[in-house]
Write a protein that holds these residues in place. Structure first.
Motif, PDB file in Angstrom:
ATOM      1  N   LEU A 167       0.703  -1.397   0.042  1.00  0.00           N
ATOM      2  CA  LEU A 167      -0.032  -0.029   0.000  1.00  0.00           C
ATOM      3  C   LEU A 167       0.929   1.340   0.078  1.00  0.00           C
ATOM      4  O   LEU A 167       0.813   2.180  -0.604  1.00  0.00           O
ATOM      5  N   ALA A 168       1.873   1.121   0.853  1.00  0.00           N
ATOM      6  CA  ALA A 168       2.897   2.269   0.830  1.00  0.00           C
ATOM      7  C   ALA A 168       3.424   2.638  -0.417  1.00  0.00           C
ATOM      8  O   ALA A 168       3.597   3.741  -0.987  1.00  0.00           O
ATOM      9  N   ALA A 169       3.819   1.588  -1.023  1.00  0.00           N
ATOM     10  CA  ALA A 169       4.712   1.555  -2.457  1.00  0.00           C
ATOM     11  C   ALA A 169       3.618   2.204  -3.398  1.00  0.00           C
ATOM     12  O   ALA A 169       3.890   3.300  -4.148  1.00  0.00           O
ATOM     13  N   GLU A 200       0.932   3.877  -3.051  1.00  0.00           N
ATOM     14  CA  GLU A 200       0.678   5.419  -2.720  1.00  0.00           C
ATOM     15  C   GLU A 200       1.619   6.320  -2.574  1.00  0.00           C
ATOM     16  O   GLU A 200       1.682   7.477  -2.232  1.00  0.00           O
ATOM     17  N   GLY A 201       3.030   5.896  -2.766  1.00  0.00           N
ATOM     18  CA  GLY A 201       4.059   6.848  -2.638  1.00  0.00           C
ATOM     19  C   GLY A 201       4.084   7.398  -1.143  1.00  0.00           C
ATOM     20  O   GLY A 201       4.526   8.506  -1.181  1.00  0.00           O
ATOM     21  N   ILE A 202       3.888   6.573  -0.193  1.00  0.00           N
ATOM     22  CA  ILE A 202       4.037   7.088   1.487  1.00  0.00           C
ATOM     23  C   ILE A 202       5.316   6.687   1.836  1.00  0.00           C
ATOM     24  O   ILE A 202       5.475   5.557   2.104  1.00  0.00           O
ATOM     25  N   TRP A 203       6.148   7.502   2.003  1.00  0.00           N
ATOM     26  CA  TRP A 203       7.529   7.161   2.379  1.00  0.00           C
ATOM     27  C   TRP A 203       7.771   7.257   3.768  1.00  0.00           C
ATOM     28  O   TRP A 203       8.267   6.305   4.442  1.00  0.00           O
ATOM     29  N   GLU A 204       7.123   8.152   4.740  1.00  0.00           N
ATOM     30  CA  GLU A 204       7.129   8.292   6.094  1.00  0.00           C
ATOM     31  C   GLU A 204       5.463   8.046   6.782  1.00  0.00           C
ATOM     32  O   GLU A 204       4.694   8.046   5.549  1.00  0.00           O
ATOM     33  N   ASP A 205       5.435   7.548   7.909  1.00  0.00           N
ATOM     34  CA  ASP A 205       3.977   7.098   8.274  1.00  0.00           C
ATOM     35  C   ASP A 205       3.426   8.518   8.277  1.00  0.00           C
ATOM     36  O   ASP A 205       4.152   9.453   8.633  1.00  0.00           O
ATOM     37  N   TYR A 263      13.598  -4.462   2.549  1.00  0.00           N
ATOM     38  CA  TYR A 263      12.326  -4.870   2.359  1.00  0.00           C
ATOM     39  C   TYR A 263      11.292  -3.945   1.471  1.00  0.00           C
ATOM     40  O   TYR A 263      10.147  -3.943   1.562  1.00  0.00           O
ATOM     41  N   ILE A 264      12.097  -3.087   0.510  1.00  0.00           N
ATOM     42  CA  ILE A 264      11.544  -2.177  -0.140  1.00  0.00           C
ATOM     43  C   ILE A 264      11.205  -2.815  -1.578  1.00  0.00           C
ATOM     44  O   ILE A 264      12.167  -3.238  -1.891  1.00  0.00           O
ATOM     45  N   PRO A 265      10.029  -2.686  -2.169  1.00  0.00           N
ATOM     46  CA  PRO A 265       9.897  -3.306  -3.227  1.00  0.00           C
ATOM     47  C   PRO A 265      10.591  -2.592  -4.340  1.00  0.00           C
ATOM     48  O   PRO A 265      11.067  -1.294  -4.282  1.00  0.00           O
ATOM     49  N   PRO A 266      10.989  -3.109  -5.465  1.00  0.00           N
ATOM     50  CA  PRO A 266      11.989  -2.729  -6.643  1.00  0.00           C
ATOM     51  C   PRO A 266      10.970  -1.697  -7.334  1.00  0.00           C
ATOM     52  O   PRO A 266       9.641  -2.012  -7.443  1.00  0.00           O
ATOM     53  N   ALA A 267      11.268  -0.560  -7.920  1.00  0.00           N
ATOM     54  CA  ALA A 267      10.747   0.307  -8.817  1.00  0.00           C
ATOM     55  C   ALA A 267       9.346   0.876  -8.051  1.00  0.00           C
ATOM     56  O   ALA A 267       8.296   0.159  -8.515  1.00  0.00           O
ATOM     57  N   ILE A 268       9.446   1.617  -7.029  1.00  0.00           N
ATOM     58  CA  ILE A 268       8.450   2.189  -6.395  1.00  0.00           C
ATOM     59  C   ILE A 268       7.547   3.100  -7.485  1.00  0.00           C
ATOM     60  O   ILE A 268       6.386   3.060  -7.480  1.00  0.00           O
ATOM     61  N   TRP A 269       8.252   3.655  -8.196  1.00  0.00           N
ATOM     62  CA  TRP A 269       7.465   4.473  -9.274  1.00  0.00           C
ATOM     63  C   TRP A 269       6.713   3.778 -10.151  1.00  0.00           C
ATOM     64  O   TRP A 269       5.506   4.102 -10.406  1.00  0.00           O
TER      65      TRP A 269
END
Lengths: 339, 486
Positions: free
Chosen positions: B255-257, B259-264, B338-344
């Motif tokens: 969901l964060a990826a 929506e492009g939400i980097w911080e809470d 644990y960050i998905p590749p290619a958030i964009w």
């Protein structure tokens, strides 16, 4: 009851491969014979339409066997599919062009278009007809498998004389199977051409099958410890082939088809019974072999799959059988041709 | 590129390609079955002609779905043998059940339907297309059961390094699949609806250059597509909304990826346009609507939506035992993330999917308005848009899967196995290149042949051979044996 679920599933995987080789066997045979028995476009359409309503459902036996292998013996599936990597790619290539060809071929009125797809059907049938035999011959012969159940050999290691003979065995059995199927499904000139092919095809199948068994005695450990199922399936295969030949030469092609079909069943039974309790013997070290015990899923998964299989396999056989009844008539150039 | 990247690329290429054909099969099978039913019910032979016309297009597409599907089943073992060993006890069962319960049903009864014209009693023949459509849609359920285990593993226990099934019922009632199945299947129905509406619009645009019969049948087809599409798009949107809320609980990183939400953020704003920097892990430009994401997620204007960076830190701590420095070193990473590749890609895929969905919904509403006013046939601009709109479901289907699968990574089974551990150890870069190039080439050629055939048959009228109809180049004219229809 003395039989473990993993052993039962070994038998069931064998049954699924029997279904696949028996049903797709004649489909492949028909595809291989296509350029030889269909001289005109209309005749080739008759040949294709003889398996038109059933080829896709027949191919699902392969998908089911693959899926069941994954579900019941994940290690077998993983080792075999990663080990036969390039060979499977070639098989997939064949199955892709073949499946599309049936549907696309007659949808355009262009000689080159149709000829291209005819080649696709021929090649797409020839490739798996040989390579599934090569694959199973390699499995019974044993492959270089390490302690992590990983195949460590190369693609070219798989192309040894023994496995190539194995490929020719399935090829010849399927060509005969397809010829006998077409004999029952066609009329006129196509039927005459097919009949002329059945006898040499039968000789080839007998010579190659017997040769393969003798080769197995020499080159493999298949018969080092003989079990009763092996004996029965070996004798059964030989008997079925003789039965097929006997009827063939008396022009009783229906009975010959049954005989050859039983021979295909016999070959699969022979291969599986020779493997047991291994599923993929290792030539690196016997201790690294995959067996029905160390390659299988848990009891829980196997029991669920058993319930599913016992319900659905008979159901599938029933409605597939009905399909053959609906389309039991011979296909002629006057028939309503869909493909 | 290393073996892992090539294997991922191959899975992506073959899966996206496979899923060009599947949704149309799901939707068009039902639409053809509806038309066939109408024919049997009313005896109006126009419905028979419609059934055959759309049925032909259905079969051209279906063949592609079948052959590309075989690759999918083989690929797990070929490229992802370690994954197959790890999940086989769980993952194999739905695949086997899919074949036994759904593929046999679909293929057998479709064969009966294709070849059953005039051979089977009318009602039995009608039943065969419904059974084939049922088989197609059932298969979606089982493959999504398997996929849902990767997203949200349930009903299992890890024993001796392998996931083993402990609860089959939990597996097949995974909350993930209960939302994903309606979303995917209804998305397929939308695909079928826009396909039928688009091709019908193409013919309706030809106005009086075709027979009245053709016009009537394409108008009917358009209406069936519109009604079917309306129900399907509304259902797809509701299911998708519920999936988004579910994602906040079960896959917050995705969901964060998305929506492009980097911080809470609390309350969290909905990002409308963002340019982010994935190396420094922050947004550079971000235009938000305040509180809207919280509202969408929790049905109240506030509520925290977790950010990528804080989730990453949490996972680093939680999985430190399993994925330590040795693991990082072994796989050439400076630290385990644990960050998905290619958030964009995940971010823009989500926007493309939702955007395409809303656009389709609006198009159907406009169509309903014109139909209510009785002016549909005169709306040339709208009809032209509907022809182009055939592509919209494909955009939504593809980006939907990109979001789902990119957002899942680096996990292959969430919380249990990372993609780095999943590939076949004995399949090298050379072999992967051969198969990747091979599949790409053959898929490219087949796509060209497929689109050409769809165009050829789709642009030909339903009612061929009439004096007024303009002959379309390359379409075989009815010969001495008109029965040769496929």
């Amino acid at each position: 009851m003395g039989i473990e679920l993993s052993e039962l599933w070994f038998v069931l995987i064998g049954v699924l491969f029997v279904g696949f080789f028996f049903l797709e066997g004649f489909d492949y045979g028909v595809g291989i014979l296509l350029p030889f028995v269909g001289k005109t476009d209309k005749e080739r359409r008759v040949v294709i339409n003889s398996i038109g309503p059933v080829w896709d459902a027949n191919e699902v036996w392969l998908l089911t066997a693959g899926g069941a292998m994954f579900a019941a013996f994940p290690h077998w599936y993983a080792t075999m599919f990663s080990g036969f990597y390039l060979a499977l790619f070639v098989i997939l290539f064949g199955l892709i062009i073949r499946g599309v060809a049936f549907e696309f071929r007659s949808k355009a009125d262009d000689v080159r278009w149709r000829r291209t797809w005819d080649y696709a059907i021929f090649l797409g049938s020839l490739i798996p007809a040989i390579l599934f035999g090569v694959a199973f011959a390699n499995i019974v012969r044993g492959m270089a498998i390490d302690e992590t159940m990983t195949y460590t050999g190369t693609f070219f290691d798989l192309l040894n004389p023994y496995s190539l003979v194995g490929g020719l065995v399935t090829l010849s059995l399927f060509i005969l199977h397809g010829a006998l199927f077409l004999e029952m499904k066609t009329e006129g000139e196509i039927r005459e051409r097919v009949q002329a092919i059945t006898r040499p095809a039968w000789f080839a199948a007998v010579v190659l099958t017997v040769g393969f068994v003798l080769f197995s005695f020499v080159d493999t450990t298949m018969f080092d410890s003989v079990n009763p199922v092996q004996v029965v399936s070996l004798l059964g295969t030989v008997g079925a082939l003789l039965f097929a030949g006997f009827n063939l030469f008396r022009a009783r092609f229906g009975l010959a088809f049954i005989g050859n079909g039983l021979a295909i069943v016999g070959v699969v039974a022979l291969l599986f019974s020779s493997l047991f309790p291994n599923v993929m013997p290792s030539t690196t070290d016997v201790a690294y072999s995959l067996t029905v015990y160390n390659a299988s899923s848990t009891e829980y998964t196997l029991s669920i799959m058993t319930v599913v299989a016992l319900f659905f396999v008979p159901l599938v056989l029933m409605y597939q059988g009905w399909t053959y009844w609906v389309f039991r008539k011979r296909v002629t150039t006057d028939s309503h041709l869909e493909y | 590129m290393d073996a892992l990247e090539l294997a991922r690329l191959q899975f992506g290429v073959t899966t996206v390609y496979h899923f060009f054909f599947v949704p149309l099969t799901l939707g068009l099978s039902i639409i053809v079955a509806i038309m066939h039913t109408q024919w049997v019910r009313t005896g109006d032979e126009r419905y028979e002609k419609m059934t055959k016309f759309w049925g032909k297009l259905f079969l051209i597409n279906f063949a592609m779905g079948v052959v590309t599907g075989i690759v999918q089943e083989f690929q797990f073992g070929m490229n992802w043998s370690e994954y197959s060993r790890f999940v086989g006890d769980i993952f194999g069962a739905p695949l086997a059940i899919e074949a036994l319960m759904a593929f046999f049903l679909e293929s057998t009864f479709l064969g009966l339907w294709i070849f059953g014209w005039g051979r089977l009693p009318q009602k039995v023949h009608l039943a065969t297309i419904w059974l084939a459509a049922l088989g197609a849609n059932l298969s979606a359920y089982w493959i999504l059961v398997a996929n849902s285990f990767m997203q949200n593993p349930v009903g299992y226990e890890v024993v001796d390094g392998r996931a083993t099934m402990t609860d089959f019922i939990a597996l097949i009632t995974n909350p993930n699949v209960l939302l994903q199945f309606p979303h995917v299947v209804l998305g397929g129905f939308v695909t079928g609806a826009f396909f039928v509406m688009g091709i019908s619009a193409f013919h309706l645009l030809r106005g009086n250059r075709q027979t009245e019969e053709n016009k009537l049948m394409f108008r009917r087809s358009f209406n069936i597509g519109m009604a079917f599409g309306l129900v399907a798009i509304v259902g797809t949107m509701f299911a998708g909304h519920a999936q988004g809320q579910h994602m906040a609980d079960y896959q917050p990183m995705k969901l964060a990826a998305a929506e492009g939400i980097w911080e809470d953020e609390d309350p969290a704003g909905l990002s409308m346009f963002q340019i982010g920097d994935e190396s420094s892990r922050q947004a550079i430009i971000n235009i938000q609507i305040p509180s809207l994401l919280s509202l969408l997620t929790y049905d109240t204007p506030d509520g925290m939506v977790r950010g990528i960076n804080s989730l990453n830190a949490e996972y680093q701590e939680r999985f430190a035992d399993r994925y330590d420095e040795a693991f990082a070193e072994q796989h050439g990473m400076t630290e385990v993330n644990y960050i998905p590749p290619a958030i964009w890609l995940t971010y823009w895929s989500f926007r493309a999917m939702v955007g395409a969905g809303v656009f389709m919904f609006v198009l159907i509403l406009i169509g309903l308005f014109f139909r209510w006013r009785g002016t549909l046939l005169n709306r040339a601009l709208y009809l032209r848009m509907m022809v182009l709109a055939i592509l919209l479901p494909y955009v939504a289907n593809t980006t939907g899967w990109l979001l789902t699968e990119f957002g899942r990574q680096p996990w292959i089974v969430f919380g249990e196995m990372r993609i780095e551990e999943a590939v076949s150890p004995n399949v090298g870069v050379g072999a992967l290149l051969i198969t990747l190039i091979g599949f790409t080439l053959i898929y490219g050629v087949l796509m060209a042949a497929d689109i050409w055939l769809l165009w050829k048959y789709g642009s030909a009228g339903i009612d061929k051979g009439d004096g007024d109809a303009v002959p379309v180049e390359g379409v075989p004219q009815p010969d001495a044996q008109p029965a040769v229809s496929y």
